[in-house]
Design an enzyme around this catalytic site. Structure first.
Site, PDB file in Angstrom:
ATOM      1  N   GLU A  41       0.937  -1.259   0.041  1.00 51.99           N
ATOM      2  CA  GLU A  41      -0.105   0.030   0.044  1.00 51.99           C
ATOM      3  C   GLU A  41       0.960   1.182  -0.042  1.00 51.99           C
ATOM      4  O   GLU A  41       1.972   1.392   0.656  1.00 51.99           O
ATOM      5  CB  GLU A  41      -0.951  -0.062   1.334  1.00 51.99           C
ATOM      6  CG  GLU A  41      -1.769   1.264   1.209  1.00 51.99           C
ATOM      7  CD  GLU A  41      -2.439   1.164   2.659  1.00 51.99           C
ATOM      8  OE1 GLU A  41      -3.574   1.871   2.690  1.00 51.99           O
ATOM      9  OE2 GLU A  41      -2.119   0.713   3.850  1.00 51.99           O
ATOM     10  N   LYS A 113      -9.520   1.511  -2.209  1.00 54.26           N
ATOM     11  CA  LYS A 113      -9.689   1.037  -1.092  1.00 54.26           C
ATOM     12  C   LYS A 113     -11.218   1.402  -0.563  1.00 54.26           C
ATOM     13  O   LYS A 113     -11.540   2.551  -0.680  1.00 54.26           O
ATOM     14  CB  LYS A 113      -8.830   1.627  -0.306  1.00 54.26           C
ATOM     15  CG  LYS A 113      -8.736   1.100   1.335  1.00 54.26           C
ATOM     16  CD  LYS A 113      -7.600   1.573   2.013  1.00 54.26           C
ATOM     17  CE  LYS A 113      -7.401   1.261   3.459  1.00 54.26           C
ATOM     18  NZ  LYS A 113      -6.331   1.774   4.149  1.00 54.26           N
ATOM     19  N   CYS A 155      -5.211  -3.298   2.776  1.00 53.77           N
ATOM     20  CA  CYS A 155      -4.955  -2.733   4.246  1.00 53.77           C
ATOM     21  C   CYS A 155      -6.054  -2.937   5.076  1.00 53.77           C
ATOM     22  O   CYS A 155      -6.588  -4.186   5.468  1.00 53.77           O
ATOM     23  CB  CYS A 155      -4.285  -1.487   4.346  1.00 53.77           C
ATOM     24  SG  CYS A 155      -3.282  -1.447   5.847  1.00 53.77           S
TER      25      CYS A 155
END
Length: 275
Positions: A41, A113, A155
């Site tokens: 990330e 994300k 993440c």
């Protein structure tokens, strides 16, 4: 067997330096026989000073790190999963966006994300991703990669098993979980959550991570992992930066699922009834 590489990086506040590190990692992975490289990330810029970072964040079309990675993938004839880059989007905010690039340098998939990390930690650290980032609203999979059908997450998505279940149900072989985990949460949850997601979904999880003390003052956990469908850890890169390698056998998926066919036994869960 498919050989993949993971780049465990210590991304800083200078995009040009970060791009050079990524290009070097691509070349190293290709030279060692990897067919695909996974990066963490925020591979292009890791800077919690929002004002300073704003000077270095561009649209996807103008992002110099993305352009350098596409050229490196093409030059080295390797697929590349850029865990994520910060890019400007239409509403004036940023997207935390992952990219899959093929060996021709073409962008084959994008993923923004979905779950944003807003938290105040006992250590005094405070994170407010939603203040500057827009959440994604779509699930992304890409066919035809050297690692089979690849599902994308980033993440904090790791803590939401329904996303992983949806990706598994769509026929993924591997789920990528690029990350910049904090040290306290990494020590407590990183290994157990990644192993749980691999076991639940019955597939491979590849998690390239940031590591060490960064130029903006934060510290990340490292321990880039590859976990097989049984939950066995095939690679743990510890705390050092660099490129790690592992060979994965996608036939392992059918082997594990034949023993524990949980995906075939899932049922629609009705709304709870309070009595």
């Amino acid at each position: 067997m498919t050989r993949i590489g993971l780049f465990q990086s210590n991304t800083g506040i200078d995009p040009e330096a970060n791009a050079r590190a990524l290009v070097d990692a691509v070349a190293e992975a290709s030279a060692d026989g990897a067919e695909m490289l996974f990066t963490p990330e925020m591979s292009g810029l890791l800077d919690r000073d929002s004002g300073r970072a704003a000077k270095n964040i561009q649209s996807e079309e103008e992002d110099s790190v993305l352009a350098a990675c596409r050229e490196a993938a093409k030059r080295n004839r390797i697929w590349l999963d850029i865990g994520s880059l910060a890019v400007l989007v239409e509403n004036g905010k940023r997207a935390n966006r992952g990219f899959v690039i093929d060996r021709e340098g073409r962008i084959r998939a994008r993923y923004d994300k979905m779950h944003l990390f807003d938290v105040d930690l006992p250590s005094g650290e405070s994170w407010r991703e939603s203040a500057v980032y827009s959440a994604g609203d779509g699930v992304a999979l890409v066919n035809g990669t050297p690692a089979g059908k690849l599902g994308l997450t980033i993440c904090y998505d790791l803590r939401f098993p329904m996303l992983f279940a949806r990706i598994a149900e769509a026929g993924a072989d591997v789920i990528s979980v690029p990350a910049a985990f904090t040290v306290p949460t990494g020590r407590a949850h990183w290994h157990v959550l990644l192993r749980a997601r691999a076991i639940e979904a019955g597939l491979f999880v590849v998690a390239a991570a940031q590591a060490g003390r960064h130029a903006d003052g934060r510290q990340t956990f490292g321990h880039s992992l590859v976990v097989d469908p049984w939950g066995d850890v095939l690679l743990d890169m510890g705390e050092d930066t660099g490129v790690g390698f592992v060979d994965i056998d996608l036939s392992r998926i059918s082997d594990v699922r034949s023993r524990i066919p949980a995906l075939n036994h899932r049922r629609i869960i009705p709304e709870p009834v309070s009595l």
